[in-house]
Motif scaffolding. Structure first.
Motif, PDB file in Angstrom:
ATOM      1  N   LEU A  66       0.839  -1.265  -0.435  1.00 25.92           N
ATOM      2  CA  LEU A  66       0.133  -0.474  -0.010  1.00 25.92           C
ATOM      3  C   LEU A  66       0.943   0.925  -0.212  1.00 25.92           C
ATOM      4  O   LEU A  66       0.610   2.358  -0.784  1.00 25.92           O
ATOM      5  CB  LEU A  66      -0.290  -0.001   1.301  1.00 25.92           C
ATOM      6  CG  LEU A  66      -1.318   1.208   1.596  1.00 25.92           C
ATOM      7  CD1 LEU A  66      -2.641   1.140  -0.050  1.00 25.92           C
ATOM      8  CD2 LEU A  66      -2.250   1.109   2.383  1.00 25.92           C
ATOM      9  N   ASP A  67       1.715   0.843   0.329  1.00 20.08           N
ATOM     10  CA  ASP A  67       2.744   2.402   0.446  1.00 20.08           C
ATOM     11  C   ASP A  67       3.463   2.265   0.815  1.00 20.08           C
ATOM     12  O   ASP A  67       5.095   1.373   1.342  1.00 20.08           O
ATOM     13  CB  ASP A  67       2.778   3.232   2.232  1.00 20.08           C
ATOM     14  CG  ASP A  67       3.117   4.360   2.374  1.00 20.08           C
ATOM     15  OD1 ASP A  67       3.769   4.926   1.307  1.00 20.08           O
ATOM     16  OD2 ASP A  67       3.208   4.837   3.351  1.00 20.08           O
TER      17      ASP A  67
ATOM     18  N   GLU B  52       8.149   8.271  -5.443  1.00 18.25           N
ATOM     19  CA  GLU B  52       8.368   8.132  -4.321  1.00 18.25           C
ATOM     20  C   GLU B  52       7.047   7.527  -3.347  1.00 18.25           C
ATOM     21  O   GLU B  52       6.446   7.400  -3.670  1.00 18.25           O
ATOM     22  CB  GLU B  52       8.500   8.747  -2.708  1.00 18.25           C
ATOM     23  CG  GLU B  52      10.244   9.756  -3.480  1.00 18.25           C
ATOM     24  CD  GLU B  52      10.285  10.484  -2.617  1.00 18.25           C
ATOM     25  OE1 GLU B  52      11.865  10.760  -2.682  1.00 18.25           O
ATOM     26  OE2 GLU B  52       9.763  10.997  -1.927  1.00 18.25           O
ATOM     27  N   ARG B  53       7.339   6.356  -2.958  1.00 16.49           N
ATOM     28  CA  ARG B  53       6.380   5.475  -2.318  1.00 16.49           C
ATOM     29  C   ARG B  53       5.487   5.415  -2.825  1.00 16.49           C
ATOM     30  O   ARG B  53       4.050   5.786  -3.121  1.00 16.49           O
ATOM     31  CB  ARG B  53       5.759   7.044  -0.884  1.00 16.49           C
ATOM     32  CG  ARG B  53       7.557   7.043  -0.047  1.00 16.49           C
ATOM     33  CD  ARG B  53       7.117   7.283   1.593  1.00 16.49           C
ATOM     34  NE  ARG B  53       6.055   5.919   2.197  1.00 16.49           N
ATOM     35  CZ  ARG B  53       7.241   5.093   2.904  1.00 16.49           C
ATOM     36  NH1 ARG B  53       8.079   5.676   3.133  1.00 16.49           N
ATOM     37  NH2 ARG B  53       6.405   3.822   3.544  1.00 16.49           N
ATOM     38  N   PRO B  54       5.079   4.369  -3.350  1.00 18.14           N
ATOM     39  CA  PRO B  54       3.872   3.955  -4.826  1.00 18.14           C
ATOM     40  C   PRO B  54       2.864   3.107  -4.376  1.00 18.14           C
ATOM     41  O   PRO B  54       3.814   2.858  -2.863  1.00 18.14           O
ATOM     42  CB  PRO B  54       4.570   2.966  -5.549  1.00 18.14           C
ATOM     43  CG  PRO B  54       6.172   3.025  -5.134  1.00 18.14           C
ATOM     44  CD  PRO B  54       6.884   3.812  -3.631  1.00 18.14           C
ATOM     45  N   SER B  55       2.071   2.328  -4.487  1.00 14.93           N
ATOM     46  CA  SER B  55       1.516   0.882  -3.958  1.00 14.93           C
ATOM     47  C   SER B  55       1.629   0.007  -5.567  1.00 14.93           C
ATOM     48  O   SER B  55       1.972   1.004  -6.148  1.00 14.93           O
ATOM     49  CB  SER B  55      -0.332   1.738  -4.186  1.00 14.93           C
ATOM     50  OG  SER B  55       0.188   1.766  -2.884  1.00 14.93           O
TER      51      SER B  55
ATOM     52  N   MET C 107      -8.259   4.097  -3.723  1.00 12.53           N
ATOM     53  CA  MET C 107      -9.426   3.968  -2.995  1.00 12.53           C
ATOM     54  C   MET C 107      -8.837   2.799  -1.631  1.00 12.53           C
ATOM     55  O   MET C 107      -9.667   3.349  -0.447  1.00 12.53           O
ATOM     56  CB  MET C 107     -10.523   2.477  -3.351  1.00 12.53           C
ATOM     57  CG  MET C 107     -11.055   2.911  -4.919  1.00 12.53           C
ATOM     58  SD  MET C 107     -12.153   1.865  -5.584  1.00 12.53           S
ATOM     59  CE  MET C 107     -12.198   2.707  -6.892  1.00 12.53           C
ATOM     60  N   ARG C 108      -8.088   2.204  -1.575  1.00 12.34           N
ATOM     61  CA  ARG C 108      -6.788   1.777  -0.470  1.00 12.34           C
ATOM     62  C   ARG C 108      -6.463   2.924   0.215  1.00 12.34           C
ATOM     63  O   ARG C 108      -6.427   2.615   1.223  1.00 12.34           O
ATOM     64  CB  ARG C 108      -6.174   0.617  -1.163  1.00 12.34           C
ATOM     65  CG  ARG C 108      -6.694   0.038  -1.400  1.00 12.34           C
ATOM     66  CD  ARG C 108      -5.324  -1.433  -1.748  1.00 12.34           C
ATOM     67  NE  ARG C 108      -5.163  -2.143  -0.054  1.00 12.34           N
ATOM     68  CZ  ARG C 108      -4.134  -2.358  -0.343  1.00 12.34           C
ATOM     69  NH1 ARG C 108      -2.992  -2.317  -0.983  1.00 12.34           N
ATOM     70  NH2 ARG C 108      -3.253  -2.839   0.987  1.00 12.34           N
ATOM     71  N   ARG C 109      -6.100   3.885  -0.216  1.00 14.05           N
ATOM     72  CA  ARG C 109      -5.526   5.181  -0.069  1.00 14.05           C
ATOM     73  C   ARG C 109      -6.885   6.098   1.219  1.00 14.05           C
ATOM     74  O   ARG C 109      -6.346   6.865   1.269  1.00 14.05           O
ATOM     75  CB  ARG C 109      -4.718   5.448  -0.590  1.00 14.05           C
ATOM     76  CG  ARG C 109      -3.071   5.175  -0.818  1.00 14.05           C
ATOM     77  CD  ARG C 109      -1.870   5.237  -1.353  1.00 14.05           C
ATOM     78  NE  ARG C 109      -1.482   5.124  -1.175  1.00 14.05           N
ATOM     79  CZ  ARG C 109       0.272   5.240  -1.471  1.00 14.05           C
ATOM     80  NH1 ARG C 109       0.247   6.444  -2.187  1.00 14.05           N
ATOM     81  NH2 ARG C 109       1.085   4.713  -1.956  1.00 14.05           N
TER      82      ARG C 109
ATOM     83  N   ARG D  59     -15.654   4.297  -4.497  1.00 16.30           N
ATOM     84  CA  ARG D  59     -15.326   2.587  -4.905  1.00 16.30           C
ATOM     85  C   ARG D  59     -15.531   3.481  -6.049  1.00 16.30           C
ATOM     86  O   ARG D  59     -16.010   2.091  -6.348  1.00 16.30           O
ATOM     87  CB  ARG D  59     -16.411   2.266  -3.898  1.00 16.30           C
ATOM     88  CG  ARG D  59     -16.236   1.861  -2.449  1.00 16.30           C
ATOM     89  CD  ARG D  59     -15.110   0.997  -2.131  1.00 16.30           C
ATOM     90  NE  ARG D  59     -15.254  -0.219  -2.435  1.00 16.30           N
ATOM     91  CZ  ARG D  59     -14.769  -1.286  -1.841  1.00 16.30           C
ATOM     92  NH1 ARG D  59     -12.774  -0.993  -1.336  1.00 16.30           N
ATOM     93  NH2 ARG D  59     -14.551  -2.802  -2.187  1.00 16.30           N
ATOM     94  N   GLU D  60     -16.207   4.062  -7.356  1.00  9.73           N
ATOM     95  CA  GLU D  60     -16.346   4.420  -7.997  1.00  9.73           C
ATOM     96  C   GLU D  60     -15.966   5.895  -8.896  1.00  9.73           C
ATOM     97  O   GLU D  60     -16.279   6.980  -8.176  1.00  9.73           O
ATOM     98  CB  GLU D  60     -18.023   4.684  -8.304  1.00  9.73           C
ATOM     99  CG  GLU D  60     -18.382   4.286 -10.226  1.00  9.73           C
ATOM    100  CD  GLU D  60     -20.131   3.829 -10.471  1.00  9.73           C
ATOM    101  OE1 GLU D  60     -19.832   3.274 -10.594  1.00  9.73           O
ATOM    102  OE2 GLU D  60     -20.723   5.403 -10.594  1.00  9.73           O
TER     103      GLU D  60
END
Length: 269
Positions: free
Chosen positions: A130-131, A140-143, A221-223, A228-229
């Motif tokens: 996720l991070d 930097e700091r991708p998912s 969405m996870r972040r 959700r759409e």
């Protein structure tokens, strides 16, 4: 031996589709795929799509990038194939079975459930996908998300200012990604809007990437950056991405048939 083909595109991400569901296509070697995809001496495309018989679904879809390498999934190609097939179908891919249905001017595709485990992407080292505590220059700091193929997503203030044509190739082949990776740079513009550019593994910069839009939407969405759409805007146009409570991703967007023709297989073999 002359082989019929259909040239199609999804938001400018273009394909040559070969229908081998009757089992009459010769074996497709990497150099043949590269020759067909060549924009100067061949037909020209980002991906070559081959339809084959399947023992577990209505048919099988195989995907080769313009470098000849085979990949697991392609969302834009799935919409194009749905439009070509003309009715709902379950389709086998190397990334799993997906379902698709044609709609006016395009298709909706159930892309299945995303995977987030570091070994499911896959990554060479265990880490939080996720991070991720990694970076390449200003990225930097991708998912990371696997949606049938591997994606890494960077959220940036303005994706248009990222030199993706330079950074994309380096990240794609970084040893952290043993199967290489698709590189996404995204800008969240609203709770329901993302702007996106993608460096596709084995194809380079393209006008659109359906799996990239899915992976980026799910990562956002996870972040908790979006709902959700969400509408994902790529250089070639817009895709609607939904991530249902059942965990499955639905991608809806246009697809277009450009033209049909045939070619001499021996000219490319």
């Amino acid at each position: 031996m002359r082989i019929p083909f259909v040239k199609m595109h999804g938001l400018g991400n273009d394909f040559v589709v070969l229908d081998g569901r009757d089992g009459n296509l010769p074996p497709l070697e990497n150099q043949v795929a590269r020759a067909i995809a060549d924009r100067h001496k061949g037909i020209g495309c980002d991906q070559l799509i081959v339809l084959e018989p399947s023992g577990v679904a209505d048919f099988r879809m195989r995907i080769r990038n313009s470098d000849g390498g085979e990949v697991e999934a392609c969302g834009n190609a799935a919409r194009a194939v749905a439009l070509l097939h003309g009715k709902p179908a379950n389709v086998e891919t190397f990334g799993g079975i997906i379902s698709m249905r044609p709609e006016d001017g395009g298709a909706a595709v159930d892309m299945g459930e995303p995977a987030f485990g570091w070994d499911e992407i896959p990554l060479a080292d265990a880490m939080d996908t996720l991070d991720m505590p990694v970076g390449w220059e200003e990225l930097e700091r991708p998912s990371a998300v696997n949606v049938g193929n591997p994606h890494v997503i960077f959220f940036v203030p303005d994706c248009d200012k990222v030199p993706l044509e330079r950074l994309g190739p380096a990240i794609e082949i970084d040893p952290l990604f043993p199967e290489r990776v698709n590189v996404n740079v995204a800008t969240v513009e609203a709770r329901d809007a993302i702007r996106l550019r993608v460096w596709e593994r084995g194809a380079g910069l393209t006008q659109a990437c359906g799996t990239g839009a899915c992976a980026t939407a799910v990562a956002a969405m996870r972040r908790k950056l979006v709902d959700r759409e969400v509408v994902v805007t790529l250089p070639g146009g817009k895709l609607l991405i939904s991530w249902g409570q059942d965990g499955r991703i639905t991608m809806t967007g246009p697809a277009t048939e450009s033209f049909r023709g045939s070619f001499d297989w021996g000219a490319f073999a």
